[in-house]
Design a protein around this motif. Structure first.
Motif, PDB file in Angstrom:
ATOM      1  N   THR A 189      35.065  13.471  94.034  1.00  0.00           N
ATOM      2  CA  THR A 189      35.713  14.584  93.252  1.00  0.00           C
ATOM      3  C   THR A 189      36.380  14.537  92.015  1.00  0.00           C
ATOM      4  O   THR A 189      37.492  14.464  91.905  1.00  0.00           O
ATOM      5  N   THR A 213      31.534  13.548 100.043  1.00  0.00           N
ATOM      6  CA  THR A 213      32.780  13.374 100.541  1.00  0.00           C
ATOM      7  C   THR A 213      33.036  13.462 102.193  1.00  0.00           C
ATOM      8  O   THR A 213      32.234  14.278 102.871  1.00  0.00           O
ATOM      9  N   GLY A 216      35.496  18.449 105.480  1.00  0.00           N
ATOM     10  CA  GLY A 216      36.579  19.098 105.151  1.00  0.00           C
ATOM     11  C   GLY A 216      37.734  18.455 104.100  1.00  0.00           C
ATOM     12  O   GLY A 216      38.755  18.871 104.088  1.00  0.00           O
ATOM     13  N   GLU A 218      38.333  16.129 100.131  1.00  0.00           N
ATOM     14  CA  GLU A 218      37.918  15.847  98.921  1.00  0.00           C
ATOM     15  C   GLU A 218      37.713  14.311  98.547  1.00  0.00           C
ATOM     16  O   GLU A 218      37.459  13.873  97.319  1.00  0.00           O
ATOM     17  N   TYR A 437      38.524  26.400  95.700  1.00  0.00           N
ATOM     18  CA  TYR A 437      38.349  25.107  96.631  1.00  0.00           C
ATOM     19  C   TYR A 437      37.478  25.442  97.617  1.00  0.00           C
ATOM     20  O   TYR A 437      37.397  26.356  98.377  1.00  0.00           O
ATOM     21  N   ASP A 438      36.371  24.371  97.450  1.00  0.00           N
ATOM     22  CA  ASP A 438      35.384  24.702  98.752  1.00  0.00           C
ATOM     23  C   ASP A 438      34.769  26.067  98.716  1.00  0.00           C
ATOM     24  O   ASP A 438      34.209  26.789  99.642  1.00  0.00           O
TER      25      ASP A 438
END
Length: 469
Positions: A189, A213, A216, A218, A437-438
């Motif tokens: 990341t 990764t 769930g 980073e 995020y995600d």
């Protein structure tokens, strides 16, 4: 106005300001104190209204007139970013000692890049050694001051680029990045500044190869990173590991990554811009276990050390390669590179502020324990805000509070997060920055200010409760 001759007197406004300098500095001090004492009443942030530049003054108005013009035209529009509820980005304030050090930096006006005229570089050396101790890095890591995390990442990756050249039997500093051919930079990341640095270094943003990764998370999956390195067929690479990602403060397993060098050749650069400060919390120090195994390390100081912008430090084991990259060997007046190079041979800048003085002052004033208290308190406050948000029905946490950042979103309509950010800013009560995020629009509340207290967290939590859909 006719041109001046050598015998003409100083400009009258300059001469008057020089004669009244003690009085004018006292007025400046009083003005600065009013600003700092008014942080609680000042809007933490505000939606800016663009102002067009006015014409350059022909004659000027002296320091007093300039200060009055600044107060009338600009000061009210500035954010209270030095205050306790500015939770956007990762922004520290300035401890009293750091602020004093910054003022003295301007008064002394030293260019610390060469030892030909002062001991300023030695002060920087001492401050860097204190920081090395603070983060538990081994003695072979030598630090150099730069302006921020972007420049620290740039410097570390530049040294890594030279290491790649060394593995290929070339000097990139002499022959250019093209002599290397394609380069692989592996990271789970990476921060956006890594891409900017690679662009500046001629390696290109496309050099980044995203390693998988953990589910769930980073943090990089070390097993998948090993597979990616295996796929390079023995070609040397650069690995950028994270000690604190920007969204969720996730940490790569630094020791496990470093162990991969037994089988694969790579330069290990660790972006620890604010995560390095986990070393000051006994409950979180394990997160930076293995940091000392890195070949280069980025740490930003105007984040959790609470010194004024700008200030960061770059650590590396290979100062010889660092000097090869940044040497000013063609400028005799800057002195030889030698075995113990001056800072002018170690960073992109030939001239800059004496960045180390605020760091030296705050470390001398409050020591390891004073700064450890700031770190521990900020972590506890982030955890408290996380608990408050988790209990509010209109919100949901997107990740556990691992250190000092709370990442959350609207429970029912994440796409309206931008409206919430605007409402928070317009309230003047706090400032949080948006992120994704995600794939989910979100907000980040980042705690790194030395002033922040539990009362500030409660004010932010009540604001969020009031603004909840």
């Amino acid at each position: 106005m006719p041109p001046l001759s050598y015998g003409d007197p100083m400009h009258p406004l300059l001469g008057d300001d020089l004669a009244r300098l003690p009085e004018l500095l006292d007025e400046t001090r009083a003005y600065a104190v009013r600003i700092l004492q008014g942080l609680d009443d000042r809007p933490v942030a505000q939606l800016p209204v663009r102002r067009e530049p006015t014409p350059l003054p022909a004659e000027g108005s002296g320091l007093k007139g300039a200060m009055e013009a600044f107060a009338e035209r600009w000061e009210a529009g500035f954010a209270a970013s030095a205050g306790p509820r500015y939770l956007g980005f990762v922004t520290g304030g300035s401890t009293p000692a750091a602020l004093a050090g910054d003022w003295l930096t301007g008064a002394l006006d030293q260019n610390p890049t060469s030892r030909v005229d002062s001991t300023a570089p030695d002060l920087e050396r001492e401050a860097a050694s204190w920081l090395r101790e603070l983060f538990g890095l081994p003695a072979e890591h030598q630090g150099t001051f730069v302006s921020g995390a972007t420049m620290s990442n740039l410097a570390g990756l530049a040294v890594g680029r030279e290491w790649l050249g060394e593995r290929h039997g070339i000097s990139v500093a002499e022959q250019g990045a093209a002599a290397l051919g394609p380069v692989s930079v592996l990271s789970g990341t990476p921060h956006s500044s890594v891409g900017k640095a690679l662009s500046l270094l001629g390696l290109g943003r496309s050099a980044i190869r995203r390693a998988d990764t953990l589910p769930g998370r980073e943090a990089v999956d070390v097993a998948r990173l090993a597979e990616a390195l295996e796929g390079l067929g023995g070609r040397p690479a650069i690995v950028v590991a994270n000690a604190g990602t920007v969204n969720t403060v996730d940490f790569d397993d630094l020791r496990a990554i470093a162990a991969l060098r037994e089988r694969h050749p790579f330069w290990l650069h660790v972006d620890a811009a604010f995560g390095a400060f986990a070393a000051l919390s006994p409950a979180h120090a394990h997160l930076v276990d293995g940091l000392g195994e890195a070949d280069s390390v980025c740490v930003d100081l105007h984040k959790w050390l609470n010194v004024p912008y700008s200030g960061a430090v770059q650590f590396t084991r290979r100062r010889d390669l660092q000097a090869r990259v940044f040497a000013n060997s063609a400028a005799a007046y800057l002195g030889p590179v030698g075995d113990d190079p001056d800072p002018v041979h170690l960073t992109p800048e030939n001239s800059r502020r004496l960045l180390a003085v605020p760091a030296w002052f705050t470390l001398a004033a409050y020591g390891r324990e004073g700064h450890a208290e700031i770190v521990r308190r900020d972590i506890a406050l982030a955890e408290l805000l996380g608990e408050r948000i988790a209990a509010l029905p209109g919100y949901r946490l997107l990740a556990p509070v691992r250190l000092n950042v709370v990442c959350f979103t609207l429970a029912e309509a994440p796409e309206r997060t931008g409206d919430l950010v605007t409402a928070i800013t317009e309230s003047g009560e706090a400032f949080l920055t948006p992120t994704v995020y995600d794939g989910v629009p979100a907000l980040r509340a980042a705690f790194s200010n030395w002033r922040t207290t539990e009362a500030d967290v409660e004010r932010v939590a009540k604001l969020l409760e009031r603004l909840a859909p």
